[in-house]
Design a protein around this motif. Structure first.
Motif, short mmCIF file in Angstrom:
data_model
loop_
_atom_site.label_atom_id
_atom_site.label_comp_id
_atom_site.label_asym_id
_atom_site.label_seq_id
_atom_site.Cartn_x
_atom_site.Cartn_y
_atom_site.Cartn_z
N THR A 369 4.38 -7.02 0.73
CA THR A 369 2.75 -6.33 0.14
C THR A 369 1.85 -6.05 0.62
O THR A 369 1.74 -6.90 1.92
CB THR A 369 2.02 -7.81 -0.62
N VAL A 370 0.93 -4.84 0.82
CA VAL A 370 0.20 -3.87 1.53
C VAL A 370 -1.54 -4.39 1.08
O VAL A 370 -2.80 -4.52 1.55
CB VAL A 370 0.03 -2.52 2.52
N GLY A 371 -1.19 -5.05 -0.48
CA GLY A 371 -2.97 -4.83 -1.01
C GLY A 371 -2.53 -5.44 -2.14
O GLY A 371 -1.24 -5.80 -2.89
N ARG A 372 -3.76 -5.95 -2.73
CA ARG A 372 -3.90 -6.72 -3.83
C ARG A 372 -4.84 -6.83 -4.31
O ARG A 372 -5.81 -6.57 -3.92
CB ARG A 372 -3.65 -8.41 -3.45
N GLY A 376 -5.20 -7.42 -10.37
CA GLY A 376 -4.54 -7.86 -10.17
C GLY A 376 -3.00 -7.51 -10.19
O GLY A 376 -1.95 -8.27 -9.91
N ASP A 377 -2.90 -6.06 -9.71
CA ASP A 377 -1.72 -5.90 -9.67
C ASP A 377 -1.27 -5.65 -7.66
O ASP A 377 -2.28 -6.00 -7.12
CB ASP A 377 -1.19 -4.78 -9.91
N VAL A 378 -0.24 -5.81 -7.46
CA VAL A 378 -0.51 -5.85 -5.88
C VAL A 378 0.32 -4.69 -5.32
O VAL A 378 1.48 -3.29 -6.46
CB VAL A 378 0.80 -7.14 -5.33
N VAL A 379 -0.26 -4.34 -4.42
CA VAL A 379 1.14 -2.63 -4.08
C VAL A 379 1.69 -2.83 -3.04
O VAL A 379 1.75 -4.36 -2.03
CB VAL A 379 -0.68 -2.35 -2.87
N LEU A 380 2.96 -2.53 -3.18
CA LEU A 380 4.01 -3.15 -2.36
C LEU A 380 4.20 -1.63 -1.19
O LEU A 380 4.89 -0.68 -1.80
CB LEU A 380 5.53 -3.12 -2.79
N CYS A 395 -7.75 -1.62 -1.20
CA CYS A 395 -7.78 -3.11 -1.92
C CYS A 395 -8.58 -3.40 -0.72
O CYS A 395 -7.43 -4.10 -0.23
CB CYS A 395 -6.49 -3.21 -2.35
N PRO A 396 -9.92 -4.18 -0.59
CA PRO A 396 -10.19 -5.03 0.10
C PRO A 396 -10.23 -6.50 0.43
O PRO A 396 -10.28 -6.89 1.42
CB PRO A 396 -11.37 -4.88 0.30
N ARG A 397 -9.32 -6.83 -0.50
CA ARG A 397 -9.14 -8.27 -1.06
C ARG A 397 -7.80 -8.19 -0.12
O ARG A 397 -7.42 -9.51 -0.01
CB ARG A 397 -9.10 -8.79 -2.23
N SER A 398 -6.91 -6.84 0.35
CA SER A 398 -5.96 -7.43 0.95
C SER A 398 -5.25 -8.67 1.81
O SER A 398 -3.98 -9.02 1.91
CB SER A 398 -5.41 -5.61 0.40
N GLU A 399 -6.12 -8.08 2.79
CA GLU A 399 -6.05 -8.50 3.90
C GLU A 399 -5.12 -10.26 3.99
O GLU A 399 -5.08 -10.26 5.25
CB GLU A 399 -7.05 -8.53 4.90
#
Length: 403
Positions: A369-372, A376-380, A395-399
């Motif tokens: 998972t590199v981004g959320r 609501g979707d996640v990025v793989l 996706c700034p919240r991904s960290e």
């Protein structure tokens, strides 16, 4: 156009804007090919029929309709007409087979179709309700009466166009001209298209509904055919008495206005709905974080239409546990998931997916998972790749959710 409710359809990313013109153009080209001396028209009709079927499988009806016009009223001997008609009728299936072979070569997959008998009486009623609405048949009428009237208004005129005596009676001076070829093409197209829809509903695709979207090409062809028959019949009956053709045009104009009045009266409602739909789409697009991804990135998602509409990003559909075309469990689902993982890892792409399904793609693979996104979707993706870095930046919240 009023009956097709163009404003209502324009608020969605649908294929009608491409499919309808391709079908009509293929029929017109087929009518031209029937009377043309050179083979250019045959090539054009074949190409248009192929494009129509690539847009939708039921587009096979456009090639059959155009080929029927060449066979029925074309120039030359029967063998010559057959040599010109076969490529037009086969253009669609050949294009689809070629596309599937290309897909299998590049991705290792195709468009598998499983024949499963799944009749549904409710869908027959839906189809009758849709076609009956074209002629404003009251829903309160019995089903038997409405289906009989639909058959008289749609199927009977189409079948009559394939009969030589009928064509000769309607056009005694031009039984094999371009006008006769077009009426044959329209009639054959209606019958072939409805047969393709029936085969799809009964054997191929359990998820397809015979709604207005699917049957719109038949509506257009039926209106064109009925108008032609009305003008020709009045002109034939009134020949020698008064200007029958002018009376025919006048009668058709009156009927067309009366028929279109009810749908056209909904334009205000449709315009309001379109404005609301456009406003909603613009608001969601403005908040779609993946809009800035490079177009060259390979992306898989369970909602390709939504990703295209709101992010302007082309993508491939993720496999499902249920085969959409049959409604049965997909026993190859695990293999298809592994195939997607291999493609994404090799091409350094992305998977946009709801959080609950991400484990299927991260377990035993290099994907993480590199981004959320705020949606609501996640990025793989494979961490550290250009695609992963781009998704993380958007996706700034991904960290906070790296795993």
């Amino acid at each position: 156009l009023g009956a097709l409710n163009p404003l209502g359809l324009a608020g969605f990313a649908l294929s009608e804007a491409l499919f309808l013109p391709l079908c009509v153009a293929a029929l017109l080209a087929g009518a031209r090919a029937a009377t043309a001396v050179r083979s250019h028209a045959v090539v054009v009709a074949t190409g248009l029929a192929g494009l129509a079927m690539l847009t939708r499988y039921v587009g096979v009806g456009s090639g059959i309709g155009a080929a029927a016009a060449v066979l029925a009223v074309g120039r030359g001997s029967r063998s010559n007409r057959l040599r010109r008609a076969v490529p037009i009728a086969a253009g669609g299936p050949v294009a689809v087979i070629g596309w599937n072979l290309l897909s299998r070569t590049l991705w290792g997959g195709g468009a598998a179709r499983t024949l499963v008998w799944h009749p549904s009486p409710s869908r027959i009623r839906l189809a009758v309700a849709v076609t009956g609405a074209w002629f404003h048949l009251p829903p309160s009428w019995t089903f038997g009466l409405r289906i009989s009237l639909v058959a008289v208004l749609v199927l009977v005129p189409s079948g009559l166009m394939l009969a030589n005596p009928v064509r000769h009676w309607l056009r005694p001076d031009e039984p094999r001209g371009g006008g006769a070829a077009l009426t044959v093409a329209l009639g054959a197209f209606i019958l072939a298209y409805l047969l393709a829809v029936a085969v799809t509903e009964l054997l191929l695709d359990a998820g397809t509904q015979p709604n207005q979207r699917l049957l719109a090409p038949v509506q257009v062809a039926t209106y064109l055919l009925l108008v032609s028959l009305a003008v020709l019949t009045i002109d034939r009956l009134m020949a020698g008495a008064v200007s029958g053709r002018r009376l025919g045009y006048a009668a058709v104009a009156v009927v067309a206005v009366a028929t279109a009045f009810q749908p056209l009266s909904r334009l205000r409602v449709s315009a309001s709905a379109l404005q609301h739909s456009a406003t909603t789409a613009h608001q969601r697009a403005a908040n779609e974080p993946l809009r800035g991804l490079p177009q060259s990135i390979t992306v898989f998602t369970d909602d390709p239409g939504g990703l295209w509409l709101y992010a302007g990003l082309g993508s491939y559909r993720l496999p499902s546990t249920v085969i959409e075309t049959t409604g049965q469990p997909d026993h190859l689902y695990d293999d298809e998931v592994r195939q997607v993982v291999d493609i994404v890892q090799q091409r350094r792409g992305l998977i946009v997916i709801p959080p609950g399904r991400s484990a299927e793609y991260t377990e035993g693979s290099a994907l993480r998972t590199v981004g959320r996104c705020v949606t609501g979707d996640v990025v793989l993706a494979v961490p550290g790749t250009p695609a992963a870095l781009a998704a993380s930046a958007l996706c700034p919240r991904s960290e906070e959710h790296m795993s």
